[in-house]
Each structure stands twice: as structure tokens, then as C-alpha cells.
Design a protein around this motif. Structure first.
Motif, PDB file in Angstrom:
ATOM      1  N   GLU A   1       3.945  -6.707   7.501  1.00 34.21           N
ATOM      2  CA  GLU A   1       4.675  -5.617   7.094  1.00 34.21           C
ATOM      3  C   GLU A   1       5.866  -5.389   8.118  1.00 34.21           C
ATOM      4  O   GLU A   1       6.847  -4.790   7.913  1.00 34.21           O
ATOM      5  CB  GLU A   1       3.892  -4.365   6.810  1.00 34.21           C
ATOM      6  CG  GLU A   1       3.137  -4.515   5.497  1.00 34.21           C
ATOM      7  CD  GLU A   1       3.819  -4.381   4.282  1.00 34.21           C
ATOM      8  OE1 GLU A   1       4.938  -3.968   4.462  1.00 34.21           O
ATOM      9  OE2 GLU A   1       3.350  -4.405   3.039  1.00 34.21           O
TER      10      GLU A   1
ATOM     11  N   CYS B   1      -1.100  -2.629   0.090  1.00 26.72           N
ATOM     12  CA  CYS B   1      -0.368  -1.431   0.319  1.00 26.72           C
ATOM     13  C   CYS B   1       0.984  -1.693   0.907  1.00 26.72           C
ATOM     14  O   CYS B   1       1.316  -2.956   1.081  1.00 26.72           O
ATOM     15  CB  CYS B   1      -1.110  -0.329   1.155  1.00 26.72           C
ATOM     16  SG  CYS B   1      -1.222  -0.863   2.988  1.00 26.72           S
TER      17      CYS B   1
ATOM     18  N   SER C   1       4.358  -0.722   3.803  1.00 30.84           N
ATOM     19  CA  SER C   1       4.473  -0.095   5.312  1.00 30.84           C
ATOM     20  C   SER C   1       5.016   1.335   5.247  1.00 30.84           C
ATOM     21  O   SER C   1       5.422   1.850   4.221  1.00 30.84           O
ATOM     22  CB  SER C   1       5.398  -1.125   5.890  1.00 30.84           C
ATOM     23  OG  SER C   1       6.865  -0.731   5.563  1.00 30.84           O
ATOM     24  N   MET C   2       4.581   1.847   6.198  1.00 34.35           N
ATOM     25  CA  MET C   2       5.191   3.427   6.174  1.00 34.35           C
ATOM     26  C   MET C   2       6.733   3.362   5.924  1.00 34.35           C
ATOM     27  O   MET C   2       7.244   4.377   5.360  1.00 34.35           O
ATOM     28  CB  MET C   2       5.109   4.057   7.577  1.00 34.35           C
ATOM     29  CG  MET C   2       5.210   5.543   7.693  1.00 34.35           C
ATOM     30  SD  MET C   2       4.171   6.565   6.311  1.00 34.35           S
ATOM     31  CE  MET C   2       2.474   6.518   7.306  1.00 34.35           C
ATOM     32  N   ASN C   3       7.398   2.384   6.504  1.00 32.09           N
ATOM     33  CA  ASN C   3       9.063   2.441   6.239  1.00 32.09           C
ATOM     34  C   ASN C   3       8.948   2.475   4.732  1.00 32.09           C
ATOM     35  O   ASN C   3      10.105   3.050   4.196  1.00 32.09           O
ATOM     36  CB  ASN C   3       9.315   1.132   7.064  1.00 32.09           C
ATOM     37  CG  ASN C   3      11.199   1.248   6.849  1.00 32.09           C
ATOM     38  OD1 ASN C   3      11.588   2.209   7.401  1.00 32.09           O
ATOM     39  ND2 ASN C   3      11.627   0.024   6.146  1.00 32.09           N
TER      40      ASN C   3
ATOM     41  N   TYR D   1       7.269   3.246   2.193  1.00 29.04           N
ATOM     42  CA  TYR D   1       6.766   4.458   1.553  1.00 29.04           C
ATOM     43  C   TYR D   1       8.199   5.421   1.802  1.00 29.04           C
ATOM     44  O   TYR D   1       8.398   6.261   0.886  1.00 29.04           O
ATOM     45  CB  TYR D   1       5.514   4.999   2.111  1.00 29.04           C
ATOM     46  CG  TYR D   1       4.194   4.326   1.696  1.00 29.04           C
ATOM     47  CD1 TYR D   1       4.113   4.118   0.403  1.00 29.04           C
ATOM     48  CD2 TYR D   1       3.273   3.585   2.587  1.00 29.04           C
ATOM     49  CE1 TYR D   1       2.905   3.505  -0.097  1.00 29.04           C
ATOM     50  CE2 TYR D   1       2.362   3.103   2.191  1.00 29.04           C
ATOM     51  CZ  TYR D   1       2.005   3.165   0.650  1.00 29.04           C
ATOM     52  OH  TYR D   1       0.881   2.392   0.361  1.00 29.04           O
ATOM     53  N   SER D   2       8.485   5.627   2.997  1.00 27.69           N
ATOM     54  CA  SER D   2       9.646   6.404   3.506  1.00 27.69           C
ATOM     55  C   SER D   2      10.743   6.247   2.456  1.00 27.69           C
ATOM     56  O   SER D   2      11.335   7.132   1.896  1.00 27.69           O
ATOM     57  CB  SER D   2      10.151   6.266   4.698  1.00 27.69           C
ATOM     58  OG  SER D   2      11.199   7.241   5.070  1.00 27.69           O
TER      59      SER D   2
ATOM     60  N   ASP E   1       3.972   6.310  12.362  1.00 28.16           N
ATOM     61  CA  ASP E   1       3.128   5.064  12.381  1.00 28.16           C
ATOM     62  C   ASP E   1       2.323   4.886  11.160  1.00 28.16           C
ATOM     63  O   ASP E   1       1.791   5.826  10.999  1.00 28.16           O
ATOM     64  CB  ASP E   1       2.891   4.780  13.726  1.00 28.16           C
ATOM     65  CG  ASP E   1       2.138   3.280  13.930  1.00 28.16           C
ATOM     66  OD1 ASP E   1       2.640   2.276  13.794  1.00 28.16           O
ATOM     67  OD2 ASP E   1       0.637   3.147  13.706  1.00 28.16           O
ATOM     68  N   GLY E   2       2.376   3.729  10.731  1.00 27.11           N
ATOM     69  CA  GLY E   2       1.215   3.272   9.464  1.00 27.11           C
ATOM     70  C   GLY E   2       0.713   2.196   9.454  1.00 27.11           C
ATOM     71  O   GLY E   2      -0.002   1.646   8.359  1.00 27.11           O
ATOM     72  N   ASP E   3       0.579   1.521  10.918  1.00 30.87           N
ATOM     73  CA  ASP E   3      -0.267   0.309  11.057  1.00 30.87           C
ATOM     74  C   ASP E   3      -1.647   0.360  10.702  1.00 30.87           C
ATOM     75  O   ASP E   3      -2.297  -0.478  10.122  1.00 30.87           O
ATOM     76  CB  ASP E   3      -0.084  -0.342  12.444  1.00 30.87           C
ATOM     77  CG  ASP E   3       1.255  -0.759  12.719  1.00 30.87           C
ATOM     78  OD1 ASP E   3       2.124  -0.913  11.634  1.00 30.87           O
ATOM     79  OD2 ASP E   3       1.524  -1.365  13.846  1.00 30.87           O
ATOM     80  N   ASP E   4      -2.257   1.579  10.745  1.00 27.56           N
ATOM     81  CA  ASP E   4      -3.914   1.668  10.503  1.00 27.56           C
ATOM     82  C   ASP E   4      -3.867   1.733   9.052  1.00 27.56           C
ATOM     83  O   ASP E   4      -5.108   1.056   8.684  1.00 27.56           O
ATOM     84  CB  ASP E   4      -4.286   2.878  11.020  1.00 27.56           C
ATOM     85  CG  ASP E   4      -3.655   4.112  10.643  1.00 27.56           C
ATOM     86  OD1 ASP E   4      -2.232   4.241  10.269  1.00 27.56           O
ATOM     87  OD2 ASP E   4      -4.383   5.140  10.297  1.00 27.56           O
ATOM     88  N   LEU E   5      -2.986   2.152   8.281  1.00 24.94           N
ATOM     89  CA  LEU E   5      -3.198   2.124   6.652  1.00 24.94           C
ATOM     90  C   LEU E   5      -3.101   0.705   6.432  1.00 24.94           C
ATOM     91  O   LEU E   5      -3.928   0.116   5.608  1.00 24.94           O
ATOM     92  CB  LEU E   5      -2.266   2.736   6.071  1.00 24.94           C
ATOM     93  CG  LEU E   5      -1.930   4.359   6.395  1.00 24.94           C
ATOM     94  CD1 LEU E   5      -0.790   5.163   5.785  1.00 24.94           C
ATOM     95  CD2 LEU E   5      -3.213   5.068   6.196  1.00 24.94           C
TER      96      LEU E   5
END
Length: 257
Positions: A83, A141, A143-145, A147-148, A225-229
Motif C-alpha cells: 500500500e 482493504c 490504504s488511508m490515501n 479511502y481519502s 496514518d492507516g498502516d494499522d488497518l
């Protein structure tokens, strides 16, 4: 450069064609590398004013990343690395100094919708379909990017509806949401894009660059940050089972672990 990615010049536009029609133009690492090189080319020639991305054939713009490349993933850290690499590729395309156009016919899903989302304008045919159906296919899933990007373009309600129901948006819905800039019949896609290239090529380059950068900075200003997801989902039994089921063409059985 691989025949799976074709880069050609037509007047003021650099055309990048994802050329794996039998695989619905699913992206390989070599194709991603070629796309990065095309971004460099677009910025190194002052006579190039626009970049156009499109898929070969009639079935798809891009139908995601080639799933076979996920079989080597062993844990969540592999997912985080993937990701992060995707985020870097998307950021490079999003930050190209000249306007970018996604010419979309057929399926625009997974990584395809992310690539289209970082382009500045999206011209779609009435047959285009948009989505990220991983909740029923791979069990991974985003990345947060990414999703953004989806929330930025579609709004949180429509983005969650698309993701949770794993459904594809039709061209009309994508257009009403503002994601598809313009709709046309499949036979008119090339002409519509050519007309748009001509218009953009006649505009002030720095004015367009400033607009692009301003919108990008606004989106990224609140990106967490969304690395944990990503680590949790890519480390799961469901993800590894989902990849194998997809490749074996068997229905997945989700366990939530």
C-alpha cells in the motif's frame, strides 16, 4: 518498455495505454514502473501539455492490480509495503505538473478507480463501471490515501455504500457524484478526449498547475496514518484465503480472522 504499457505522443498529449485486454488491463509491477516513467516524460518535455490514460480493448480501463502478485504476501507488513508503494505511485501521478485525463471504458475497479481518481478529469463512456468490490472478492482493504480519494470524490455516504455492499457504480451515478467529468457513447470516447486535450492545451499552464496543486494539498492536509488497518487485514486468514479462492475461481468463506 513492456508491450503491456504503451506510451505514445499525439500532438500536445502523451497517451498511456494499459495494454492487457485479455486480463482487463490488470496492472503488473512493470506497468506501474512504466507509468512512473511516463510521468517523468510528461514533465521533461515543455511541449507536452496533457497526459491521457486509457485501457486497451472495450472491457476495462483497469481492473485492479494483478492478483497473482499477492500470492507471495506472508504477513501484514507485506500489505503495508504494497500500500505504501501504491500510495507513492498514486502521489506521483496526482502531482504531475500538466493536466491528466482518464479515458474510461468498461470496468474501472480496484487500483483502476484509484488511478482514475488521481487524474484531474475523467471522461467515461456509458458502459463504465466503478468500484472496489474487495469485501466479496479478496478480503483485503485499501490504504488511508485511497479511502481519502474515494471520500473526496464520492462523499462518505456513497463511498461506504459502494465499499460495504461491494457494488459497482454505473456511469450515470459516477457522473451525478461528480466523479465522471463527462459521459459519452463508447464510439465517441476518442473524439471527446481529443476535444478536451485541445482545450486544455490552449490554457495557461501555470494557472492549471496551481489549481491542481491547491486541490491536492487540501485533500492531503488532513490525511491520517492507516498502516494499522492495512497490517491487520493483510495479516488475516481471510485475505490469504480470499486470494487463493479468487485465483482458483471458488467462492470464499469468510471467518473474520
Amino acid at each position: 518498455m513492456s508491450d503491456d504499457l504503451l506510451v505514445t505522443r499525439h500532438g500536445p498529449a502523451l497517451h498511456v495505454t494499459f495494454n492487457r485486454p485479455a486480463q482487463r488491463n490488470a496492472m503488473t509491477w512493470a506497468m506501474y514502473d512504466g507509468l512512473l516513467a511516463a510521468c517523468d516524460t510528461a514533465e521533461s518535455d515543455p511541449d507536452l501539455r496533457v497526459v491521457v490514460l486509457r485501457g486497451a480493448g472495450d472491457d476495462a480501463f483497469v481492473a485492479g492490480t494483478d492478483i497473482a502478485q499477492f500470492t507471495d504476501f506472508t504477513d501484514g507488513d507485506d500489505g503495508v509495503a504494497y500500500e505504501r508503494k501504491m500510495a507513492a505511485i498514486l502521489d506521483r501521478l496526482e502531482s504531475v505538473t500538466v493536466p491528466t485525463i482518464a479515458a474510461i471504458n468498461g470496468y474501472c475497479v480496484g487500483a483502476g478507480i484509484a488511478l482514475a481518481a488521481v487524474c484531474d478529469l475523467r471522461v467515461a463512456t456509458t458502459t463504465a463501471r466503478f468500484g472496489v468490490p474487495v469485501a466479496r472478492t479478496l478480503g483485503n482493504c485499501l490504504s488511508m490515501n485511497t479511502y481519502s480519494l474515494l471520500v473526496h470524490h464520492l462523499g462518505p455516504g456513497r463511498a461506504l455504500d459502494m465499499l460495504l455492499r461491494a457494488r459497482l457504480l454505473g456511469a450515470d451515478e459516477a457522473h451525478s457524484a461528480g466523479f465522471a467529468t463527462e459521459l459519452c457513447d463508447p464510439a465517441e470516447l476518442t473524439g471527446t478526449v481529443d476535444d478536451l486535450v485541445t482545450r486544455l492545451a490552449g490554457h495557461a499552464p501555470l494557472t492549471m498547475w496551481a489549481a491542481k496543486q491547491a486541490v491536492r494539498r487540501l485533500r492531503l492536509a488532513t490525511l491520517p496514518d492507516g498502516d494499522d488497518l492495512v497490517r491487520t487485514v493483510f495479516d488475516s486468514h481471510d485475505f490469504h484465503h480470499g486470494v487463493r479462492s479468487f485465483l482458483d475461481k471458488t467462492p470464499p468463506r469468510w471467518t473474520g480472522r
